[in-house]
Design a protein around this motif. Structure first.
Motif, short mmCIF file in Angstrom:
data_model
loop_
_atom_site.label_atom_id
_atom_site.label_comp_id
_atom_site.label_asym_id
_atom_site.label_seq_id
_atom_site.Cartn_x
_atom_site.Cartn_y
_atom_site.Cartn_z
N UNK A 489 28.91 31.83 37.21
CA UNK A 489 29.61 30.87 36.45
C UNK A 489 28.89 31.18 34.83
N UNK A 490 29.66 30.65 33.80
CA UNK A 490 29.12 30.75 32.60
C UNK A 490 27.91 29.82 32.21
N UNK A 491 27.06 30.38 31.89
CA UNK A 491 25.91 29.38 31.60
C UNK A 491 26.08 28.06 30.98
N UNK A 492 25.35 27.08 31.45
CA UNK A 492 25.29 25.71 30.69
C UNK A 492 24.19 25.80 29.98
N UNK A 493 24.23 24.51 28.91
CA UNK A 493 23.06 24.58 28.13
C UNK A 493 21.68 24.35 29.04
N UNK A 494 21.76 23.82 30.18
CA UNK A 494 20.54 23.44 30.81
C UNK A 494 20.33 24.74 31.93
N UNK A 612 25.46 44.66 38.60
CA UNK A 612 26.39 44.47 37.36
C UNK A 612 26.69 42.75 37.38
N UNK A 613 26.29 42.04 36.32
CA UNK A 613 26.76 40.43 36.37
C UNK A 613 27.86 40.42 35.66
N UNK A 614 28.90 39.56 36.42
CA UNK A 614 30.15 39.37 35.84
C UNK A 614 30.33 37.93 35.84
N UNK A 615 30.82 37.30 34.75
CA UNK A 615 30.88 35.94 34.73
C UNK A 615 32.11 35.60 33.57
N UNK A 616 32.69 34.45 33.95
CA UNK A 616 33.73 33.79 32.89
C UNK A 616 33.37 32.37 32.71
N UNK A 617 33.99 31.66 33.04
CA UNK A 617 33.59 30.01 32.79
C UNK A 617 33.32 29.38 34.17
N UNK A 618 34.03 29.61 35.18
CA UNK A 618 33.98 28.99 36.38
C UNK A 618 33.27 30.44 37.46
N UNK A 619 33.47 31.39 36.87
CA UNK A 619 33.09 32.76 37.74
C UNK A 619 33.83 33.07 38.94
N UNK A 620 35.29 32.56 38.89
CA UNK A 620 36.16 32.98 39.92
C UNK A 620 37.34 33.76 39.69
N UNK A 621 37.88 32.93 38.69
CA UNK A 621 39.31 33.56 38.17
C UNK A 621 39.27 34.98 37.56
N UNK A 622 38.89 34.90 36.26
CA UNK A 622 38.69 36.11 35.36
C UNK A 622 37.62 37.26 35.99
N UNK A 623 36.66 36.25 36.49
CA UNK A 623 35.45 37.35 37.14
C UNK A 623 36.15 38.10 38.34
#
Length: 706
Positions: A489-494, A612-623
């Motif tokens: 998933x795309x990193x959160x601030x935390x 290779x690390x792939x991410x979007x927002x949730x890390x499922x659709x576009x990823x």
């Protein structure tokens, strides 16, 4: 017997002598010859010339720094004079051109051998320490190591022949500095720091304007700078008419706070229009907080600026705060209390009573007529949606794929719909125990996209209380390599620090980002790299942007990542695709195929040590779509066949909802058909909207809003 030559003059250098004397005169004007000997041996005079009354003799191949004793005889017939004895000593030159390569702890001294002659030896001195060198190589080099940054050192370089030493060439130099090691105090108009090893400082912005001056008492004090502007601060050292660069550092000044913050009624009492005047200086963004809501307003040329906030309660007081941002620097907050329009409360009360009356009437009617009718109707049968367990995931040869594609798009993509529906339940029975632990819940961006326990990425735990959890799973690759990718998933601030821990621990050298940080006014991914070229520290990892190249649909970056604990430095490439809408697909296939080609070319040429690390927002659709496209194009190239449904099934066994929407599933097929027949196959109709929703993690969102 003829007379001796009266006097011999000499022109000397290291290896040559040019001797000159006047001819010996006589009454009869007889022609005399001359013989020159060195230790009773004849000397070979090259270019021996007699012009008018003067004789010139050139002697070469002599030894530098050597005293030669000559005897010159006057010759006539069989007679010679008693001989004139004289002495001349060859010189010993010094090296006068020395190059110095500087770093924080090393000084590399280099020079070329003198006169291209191997006979010279050399002695290099620094503060009483001597180093000796022979002249058998063309380039001589010596490195002084473990020096203190920003310190001046004096050197002397001597030439030596036959234990004779030259007068020597003296020079000085200074080690460089690490600007990031100093404590820089930045305000909205000044930059100050206590430094060492520097005598001059400059500060320049992107337009080339700025300030400069001397460093007095090791104190940098730059005043009257532009608020919020980014400056490159460079330190120099003045040494023997040279101004040597020591280091450079990118600093952004604190922006000014907004002025005249105020509110007006808006949206019939259920909103506020927040208004403020632009402050003096550079402001990239203003963050406005109204109650628990937060809004980001980009820089605008309009003044004053108005932000419309909706979804508030009527006749309520709200604290409104505004904070200016310039890069990573923030101003002091400005606050004001505002009340929404109370007029809407009256209308709301009337609407409430009307709704109560309508609901009462509806309940009465249903009890009177509807329930009796409902009891007489037979109950409909319920069909359980059980996936077709006998569904076969087969490889389709490339020559059969166009026909397969045409069959699938018939009847409004009916084939795609049925095939995608069969994949809906794949992998959902797997556990996600670690993701649901109390200490890990806030690390999930979405509450229904949780990392499966069987394939999740484990972080190293060093201290008690550390968690090994991150919302990321290993993904299969071509030839079923189980850990060729990491879908995250795309990193959160935390979780930004956890993200970089994963990059470092898994030795990943490629990050692929297929989302924008903000889309449609909503934060989709926290920016986890520095806003400019100023390094940022994430945990114990110092990340700096080495380069950034922007293209119409993607941006390529190169990061330097330094482990502050071990001082090890690695290079990480960042491939950022910026033209892919959330829950949808790009407008065409060509750019994404080209983007994937750039990634594949780099991965195969760099022999990346980690996944290779792939991410979007949730890390499922576009990823999932990007990983599938990369694997399927490898499969197409090497096996001359593709199994799209089979690979999507494999991915969903490792992470939920991979290739999240039917439109993305159809888009994968379109990419394959466009690769095979880029001009002959027509583009498909506009693809489906997303039907598989993901649910925002409300706990994490509240934490982010705080």
């Amino acid at each position: 017997m003829p007379s001796n030559v009266e006097k011999v003059t000499a022109k000397l250098n290291d290896t040559d002598m040019i001797l000159q004397w006047n001819i010996v005169s006589n009454i009869d004007n007889n022609t005399y010859n001359y013989a020159l000997e060195y230790r009773d041996e004849p000397v070979n005079c090259i270019n021996c010339i007699a012009e008018r009354n003067e004789v010139t003799c050139h002697i070469s191949a002599l030894i530098p720094g050597t005293n030669y004793s000559f005897t010159l005889y006057t010759m006539f017939a069989d007679l010679r004079s008693t001989g004139l004895n004289f002495y001349n000593m060859t010189t010993l030159s010094d090296i006068t051109e020395v190059s110095v390569t500087r770093s924080q702890t090393d000084l590399i001294i280099s020079w070329n051998k003198l006169n291209n002659n191997d006979i010279y030896n050399y002695t290099l001195k620094m503060q009483g320490e001597e180093k000796h060198f022979t002249g058998s190589v063309d380039k001589l080099t010596h490195t002084y190591r473990s020096l203190t940054p920003g310190t001046e050192h004096s050197f002397s370089l001597f030439t030596v022949v036959n234990n004779v030493i030259s007068t020597g060439y003296s020079f000085k130099n200074v080690t460089t500095l690490d600007c990031a090691s100093f404590n820089w105090i930045v305000t909205n108009s000044s930059i100050e720091a206590q430094v060492n090893g520097s005598t001059y400082v400059t500060a320049q912005n992107s337009t080339g304007s700025g300030q400069s001056g001397s460093v007095d008492g090791n104190r940098v004090n730059l005043r009257d700078l532009y608020p919020g502007e980014s400056y490159t601060v460079s330190l120099f050292y003045d040494l023997e008419s040279q101004r040597l660069p020591q280091c450079s550092h990118r600093l952004t000044l604190v922006p000014n706070s907004v002025s005249h913050l105020r509110c007006k009624y808006h949206s019939g009492g259920y909103g506020l229009a927040v208004i403020w005047d632009l402050p003096y200086g550079v402001v990239n963004m203003v963050q406005v907080d109204v109650g628990k809501q937060s809004f980001n307003q980009s820089h605008s040329s309009e003044n004053p600026i108005k932000l419309e906030v909706k979804g508030l309660q009527a006749a309520q007081w709200y604290e409104v705060t505004a904070t200016s941002f310039s890069g990573a620097m923030t101003s002091q907050k400005v606050s004001v209390n505002c009340q929404t329009d109370p007029a809407g409360v009256i209308a709301g009360v009337l609407v409430f009573f009307l709704l109560v009356i309508i609901i009462c009437v509806a309940v009465f009617v249903w009890h009177r007529y509807g329930s009796a009718k409902h009891n007489k109707m037979p109950k409909p049968s319920v069909e359980s949606k059980v996936p077709n367990k006998n569904y076969k995931y087969v490889l389709i040869p490339l020559d059969k794929f166009p026909e397969h594609f045409l069959n699938m798009i018939r009847d409004e993509n009916r084939g795609f719909s049925e095939e995608y529906e069969d994949l809906s339940s794949v992998g959902i029975e797997q556990s996600s125990v670690a993701a649901l632990l109390p200490e890990n819940k806030d690390k999930n961006r979405f509450s229904n996209v949780l990392a499966y326990d069987s394939s999740r990425v484990h972080l190293t735990t060093n201290d008690e209380g550390d968690s090994d959890y991150i919302n990321a799973n290993y993904m299969p690759g071509y030839t079923n390599a189980s850990r060729q990718y990491i879908a995250a998933q795309g990193p959160l601030p935390s979780t930004v620090n956890d993200f970089w821990r994963m990059v470092w621990e898994k030795r990943s050298q490629v990050i692929v980002m297929v989302t924008n940080c903000t889309e449609s006014g909503r934060v989709k991914c926290e920016q986890y790299w520095p806003l400019d070229y100023m390094p940022c520290l994430y945990g114990h990892l110092l990340v700096s942007v080495k380069s950034e190249d922007k293209f119409p649909s993607w941006t390529l970056r190169e990061f330097n990542v330094k482990n502050k604990t071990t001082s090890e430095t690695r290079t990480v490439r960042h491939f950022h695709f910026t033209a892919w809408p959330d829950h949808g697909v790009p407008t065409g296939t060509e750019e994404l195929i080209q983007f994937r080609g750039r990634i594949r070319q780099h991965v195969e040429s760099s022999f990346s040590a980690g996944p290779t690390i792939v991410h979007c927002s949730a890390g499922v659709g576009r990823t999932g779509t990007l990983i599938a496209l990369d694997v399927l194009l490898q499969q197409l190239d090497k096996d001359k066949a593709v199994g799209i449904s089979a690979f999507v099934q494999q991915m969903r066994l490792s992470r939920p909802l991979m290739v999240q929407t039917e439109s993305q599933y159809v888009f994968l097929h379109q990419c394959i058909i466009d690769t095979l027949q880029p001009k002959s196959v027509p583009k498909s109709e506009p693809l489906y909207e997303n039907s598989d929703m993901i649910y925002v993690n409300a706990i994490a969102l509240r934490e982010y809003e705080k």
